[in-house]
Design an enzyme around this catalytic site. Structure first.
Site, PDB file in Angstrom:
ATOM      1  NE  ARG A 171      -3.494   2.401   2.632  1.00 49.88           N
ATOM      2  CZ  ARG A 171      -4.525   2.519   3.442  1.00 49.88           C
ATOM      3  NH1 ARG A 171      -4.853   1.548   4.261  1.00 49.88           N
ATOM      4  NH2 ARG A 171      -5.260   3.628   3.435  1.00 49.88           N
ATOM      5  CG  ASN A 203     -11.160  -1.428  -1.221  1.00 50.88           C
ATOM      6  OD1 ASN A 203     -12.272  -1.331  -1.723  1.00 50.88           O
ATOM      7  ND2 ASN A 203     -10.858  -0.904  -0.044  1.00 50.88           N
ATOM      8  CB  CYS A 262     -18.333  -0.155  -0.473  1.00 55.76           C
ATOM      9  SG  CYS A 262     -17.320   1.319  -0.201  1.00 55.76           S
ATOM     10  CE1 TYR A 267     -11.345   5.763  -1.666  1.00 51.84           C
ATOM     11  CE2 TYR A 267     -13.558   5.825  -0.732  1.00 51.84           C
ATOM     12  CZ  TYR A 267     -12.247   5.388  -0.696  1.00 51.84           C
ATOM     13  OH  TYR A 267     -11.836   4.570   0.333  1.00 51.84           O
TER      14      TYR A 267
END
Length: 420
Positions: A90, A144, A164, A244
């Site tokens: 990540r 994800n 989600c 987002y």
């Protein structure tokens, strides 16, 4: 009823366990199995999970195993919450896109593609093993990028639904502002995973009064602050975008911020280290407050509701990631969209969706095309497929950027890409 959580050694798992314990009347679990190859983490998380169940008087058993096939055998539902490559991968996803002037994020843009390439093959292997060991199990995917992973599962013929926490987060936030219970709030939530808008907020059900104009008139400043967007954006759009959307609506601003602030990956890694130390305390028998900073708020409530609807045939309406099948007529039927749907023992049945404004529909169509190319790259591999997926993404879109990002993506993820 048996549930298995693949990725059960996650530091986030106690949030899920707390939900299972509190909501045991909604989802009466008799056996819960936490599956994870990281035995040291699994031991700590499993111990806390048992103490949480004991404190709240849950009669079910909690077991742990690193044997995937044994863990999922005979399960009624399997929850997937994986992070292939861990927080180290990540951190890379958040760093190397910035070298090219693009957003570095774990689910959006180039970093999101890297995560999809690492994750899809692993998830498909797990799903095939679930199909052999528990052929009637539902797979609930929280891994994800949820839209791409769920599409991979559905295209391979698995009984899968994507989940989600964005919608349930808005539901809880709006209920608090309106002074009503969350169950009274129905969202006109539409789009793709991590690319959604709230076009209506209805009280009492899908046909109830739309109070979104009232919400925006009275609370737009606070909502905009939560989203890190100017209030003027909400006023002009007349909707509430998910957090987002900031990566699209304020891309260059976000890149500047990311270049000057510590990464989210570094923050989460520090939180995880502290959480694991806390989980080792055998007197701890509830989820610690620090866990709220880990992310994924209300996931446990959403997971319980979805599993209950699938396994108990309740017919509840929930926001899920599921096949389009004509719901948005400008998308392919096999696209995966995120909308309210009736959920029962036969699966998910999207509610009718009013036509999308081109301002939203155009972006949805663009990102759906990217997700199709991303899934092809994840399943079949190859530098050219990675390049095409990046070139198609609205946060990349330039030949030079796509070339440079392709090289960096492969270099940073070679150990996870069988074809590289």
């Amino acid at each position: 009823m048996k549930l298995a959580v693949v990725g059960g050694g996650s530091t986030y798992t106690p949030e899920l366990i707390d939900g299972f314990a509190r909501l045991r009347e909604t989802l009466p679990i008799e056996e819960l199995v936490l599956v994870d190859p990281a035995e040291d983490r699994l031991r700590l998380v499993g111990g806390l999970a048992r103490r949480i169940f004991a404190r709240q008087g849950h009669p079910g058993t909690v077991t742990t195993t690193s044997d995937l096939d044994a863990g999922v055998a005979g399960a009624d539902a399997v929850l997937l919450q994986l992070r292939v490559g861990g927080q180290a991968a990540r951190a890379q996803d958040e760093a190397w896109p910035l070298e090219c002037g693009c957003v570095g994020q774990e689910t959006t843009g180039a970093g999101g593609l890297a995560k999809a390439l690492r994750t899809v093959p692993v998830v498909l292997d797990i799903a095939e093993r679930v199909r052999r060991a528990a052929p009637d199990a539902w797979i609930i995917d929280f891994t994800n990028p949820v839209g791409i992973v769920t599409r991979a599962l559905l295209q391979a013929g698995h009984r899968a639904v994507g989940l989600c926490n964005v919608a349930i987060g808005f539901q809880r936030r709006f209920a608090g502002l309106l002074g009503v219970t969350p169950e009274q709030v129905h969202l006109d939530h539409v789009g793709l995973n991590h690319l959604t808008w709230e076009r209506g907020v209805r009280i009492g059900g899908p046909e109830g009064e739309d109070v979104l104009p009232k919400l925006l008139a009275e609370h737009a400043d606070g909502i905009a602050g939560d989203l890190h967007l100017p209030r003027a954006v909400l006023d002009r759009l007349g909707v509430v975008p998910s957090y987002y959307l900031r990566y699209y609506y304020a891309h260059d601003e976000v890149v500047r911020e990311m270049r000057t602030k510590p990464s989210r990956a570094a923050e989460v890694a520090a939180i995880e280290a502290e959480l694991l130390e806390m989980y080792g305390d055998e007197t701890l028998d509830e989820k610690p407050e620090l866990l709220s900073r880990r992310g994924g708020a209300y996931y446990s409530e959403a997971a319980v509701a979805l599993a209950s609807s699938l396994l108990r045939d309740t017919g509840d309406v929930q926001v899920v990631n599921t096949l389009n099948n004509g719901t948005l007529p400008f998308l392919p039927d096999d696209a995966v969209i995120e909308v309210p749907a009736t959920v029962d023992a036969n699966g998910t049945h999207p509610l009718p969706v009013p036509p999308l404004d081109p301002l939203f529909g155009g972006l949805v169509a663009n990102v759906t095309a990217y997700e199709d190319l991303a899934l092809t790259a994840a399943v079949h591999g190859g530098r050219d497929r990675v390049f095409k997926a990046l070139l198609s993404h609205p946060l990349v879109g330039q030949y030079e950027y796509a070339e440079a990002l392709t090289d960096r993506l492969i270099a940073h993820n070679r150990e996870h890409l069988a074809w590289a």
